[in-house]
Design a protein around this motif. Structure first.
Motif, PDB file in Angstrom:
ATOM      1  N   ASP A 139       4.562   3.890  -8.091  1.00 23.16           N
ATOM      2  CA  ASP A 139       5.922   3.884  -7.589  1.00 23.16           C
ATOM      3  C   ASP A 139       6.016   4.120  -6.039  1.00 23.16           C
ATOM      4  OD1 ASP A 139       8.488   4.466  -7.069  1.00 23.16           O
ATOM      5  OD2 ASP A 139       8.981   6.152  -8.093  1.00 23.16           O
ATOM      6  N   ALA A 140       5.508   2.953  -5.560  1.00 23.46           N
ATOM      7  CA  ALA A 140       5.531   3.107  -3.755  1.00 23.46           C
ATOM      8  C   ALA A 140       6.251   1.649  -3.435  1.00 23.46           C
ATOM      9  CB  ALA A 140       4.009   2.913  -3.529  1.00 23.46           C
ATOM     10  N   GLY A 141       6.848   1.955  -2.347  1.00 24.93           N
ATOM     11  CA  GLY A 141       7.682   0.950  -1.675  1.00 24.93           C
ATOM     12  C   GLY A 141       6.858   0.022  -1.040  1.00 24.93           C
ATOM     13  N   SER A 142       5.784   0.487  -0.513  1.00 29.85           N
ATOM     14  CA  SER A 142       4.628  -0.529   0.345  1.00 29.85           C
ATOM     15  C   SER A 142       3.327  -0.766  -0.415  1.00 29.85           C
ATOM     16  CB  SER A 142       4.508   0.133   1.663  1.00 29.85           C
ATOM     17  OG  SER A 142       3.844   1.221   1.801  1.00 29.85           O
ATOM     18  N   SER A 143       2.668  -1.712  -0.065  1.00 34.51           N
ATOM     19  CA  SER A 143       1.493  -1.734  -0.815  1.00 34.51           C
ATOM     20  C   SER A 143       0.266  -0.867   0.038  1.00 34.51           C
ATOM     21  CB  SER A 143       0.760  -3.275  -0.327  1.00 34.51           C
ATOM     22  OG  SER A 143       0.716  -3.353   0.893  1.00 34.51           O
ATOM     23  N   LYS A 144       0.546  -0.375   1.046  1.00 35.59           N
ATOM     24  CA  LYS A 144      -0.151   0.455   1.690  1.00 35.59           C
ATOM     25  C   LYS A 144      -0.323   2.044   1.043  1.00 35.59           C
ATOM     26  CE  LYS A 144      -1.360   2.901   6.299  1.00 35.59           C
ATOM     27  NZ  LYS A 144      -1.658   4.516   5.362  1.00 35.59           N
ATOM     28  N   GLN A 145       0.950   2.456   0.838  1.00 34.54           N
ATOM     29  CA  GLN A 145       1.218   3.523   0.198  1.00 34.54           C
ATOM     30  C   GLN A 145       0.461   3.487  -1.231  1.00 34.54           C
ATOM     31  OE1 GLN A 145       5.302   4.632  -0.560  1.00 34.54           O
ATOM     32  NE2 GLN A 145       4.933   6.913  -1.369  1.00 34.54           N
ATOM     33  N   ALA A 146       0.901   2.583  -1.924  1.00 37.10           N
ATOM     34  CA  ALA A 146       0.172   2.510  -3.231  1.00 37.10           C
ATOM     35  C   ALA A 146      -1.574   2.315  -3.207  1.00 37.10           C
ATOM     36  CB  ALA A 146       0.623   1.055  -3.895  1.00 37.10           C
ATOM     37  N   GLU A 147      -1.955   1.759  -2.209  1.00 32.75           N
ATOM     38  CA  GLU A 147      -3.482   1.270  -2.012  1.00 32.75           C
ATOM     39  C   GLU A 147      -3.886   2.933  -1.728  1.00 32.75           C
ATOM     40  OE1 GLU A 147      -5.584  -0.601  -2.304  1.00 32.75           O
ATOM     41  OE2 GLU A 147      -4.723  -2.710  -2.331  1.00 32.75           O
ATOM     42  N   ASP A 148      -3.193   3.739  -0.911  1.00 36.63           N
ATOM     43  CA  ASP A 148      -3.474   5.289  -0.564  1.00 36.63           C
ATOM     44  C   ASP A 148      -3.653   5.961  -1.682  1.00 36.63           C
ATOM     45  OD1 ASP A 148      -3.594   4.486   2.263  1.00 36.63           O
ATOM     46  OD2 ASP A 148      -1.689   5.499   2.580  1.00 36.63           O
TER      47      ASP A 148
END
Length: 309
Positions: A139-148
């Motif tokens: 549940d992430a609004g950006s690919s960076k947050q999901a990758e983190d």
């Protein structure tokens, strides 16, 4: 427990883990608050908050987890002001110019002084592992947050063979085809009223449209000029609505009345039961959506995935 976004990662080879094994691994990296001189920290917390001490909530073979990140808020303008004050005091008392290197040292000194008194910002990012379905959903609004989150989970587990899913044709090509009607719109998809179009030239612009007929003349004129659709809002199976982008990111995810009615049948006074019911309903719905959506986008490219056997 409804996700507002869904970033999908595909397991590239068979992956199995029990709730107990996952719990044990995550406990080693459980969240601990920032120390007096630390600017940030992150770790795993209970996805059910105060209703459970467990770091993994499992239902139907789906394992829900939550990553908490704490960051100390130190406004750059405040630090600069204090550094300038200290530099001015030194210059006045010692009758010399404070150089850049010394200012950098003053900045570090001021930061260390302020950290124990700084306010903290806390953020939680939720995800669930679906080993049987071969996906990790964040549940992430950006690919960076999901990758983190995926990267942090990989460190905790020692191995996490995932990557974003690939489709046989570029999503922007499919989106554009749906709007200019060169590609049949799947029966399960109803177009919304929002989209983003990009000029494919090097210095091309971006057009964001809202509240329009996506197959109307105004949009068609942009498509005829060579623009491609990179985001659009859709409704899936009359039950889910969201904005889909060219990275296959699902944002502003809204679950329909049917699911809400099912949740309303659960005892409203039992928060844990409602949480569990919402999670189960959501995972079952997304388990239908993900493969169906990949098929609608031209089919998944599974050439880099190791199948069981």
């Amino acid at each position: 427990m409804w996700f507002r976004n869904a970033r999908v990662f595909r397991f590239t080879k068979p992956f199995e883990i029990t709730a107990e094994a996952l719990e044990e691994k995550l406990q080693e990296d459980a969240f601990k608050p920032c120390g007096p001189q630390e600017t940030s920290r992150q770790g795993w917390v209970s996805p059910m908050g105060k209703h459970s001490d467990l770091l993994v909530h499992s239902a139907g073979g789906y394992h829900l987890i939550a990553l908490r990140k704490e960051e100390k808020l130190l406004p750059a303008s405040v630090i600069k002001e204090l550094v300038d004050e200290k530099a001015e005091m030194i210059e006045a008392e010692q009758h010399r110019k404070v150089r850049r290197k010394e200012k950098d040292e003053l900045k570090e000194e001021v930061t260390l002084e302020m950290l124990p008194r700084a306010f903290s910002k806390n953020r939680r990012c939720y995800a669930y592992l679906a080993p049987a379905d071969g996906v990790l959903i964040v549940d992430a609004g950006s690919s960076k947050q999901a990758e983190d989150l995926a990267s942090t989970l990989r460190k905790s587990l020692g191995s996490l063979p995932v990557r974003p899913p690939a489709v046989e044709q570029a999503p922007a090509f499919t989106f554009t085809g749906w709007l200019n009607e060169s590609i049949d719109l799947p029966a399960s998809i109803e177009l919304g009223t929002e989209c983003e179009l990009k000029d494919t030239s090097e210095d091309g612009g971006v057009v964001r449209c809202k509240g329009l007929d996506l197959q109307g003349d105004e949009i068609r004129s942009h498509l005829d000029a060579g623009m491609q659709v990179t985001k659009l809002s859709v409704t899936w199976d009359d039950n889910l609505s969201f904005v889909l982008d060219e990275e296959l990111g699902i944002r502003r995810l809204k679950f329909g009345d049917t699911l809400q009615e099912k949740l309303d049948d659960v005892d409203a006074d039992d928060a844990a039961a409602r949480f569990d019911a919402a999670f189960s309903l959501m995972t079952l719905e997304l388990a239908r959506l993900i493969p169906g959506l990949l098929e609608a986008l031209g089919g998944e490219d599974r050439s880099a995935i190791v199948e069981e056997g």
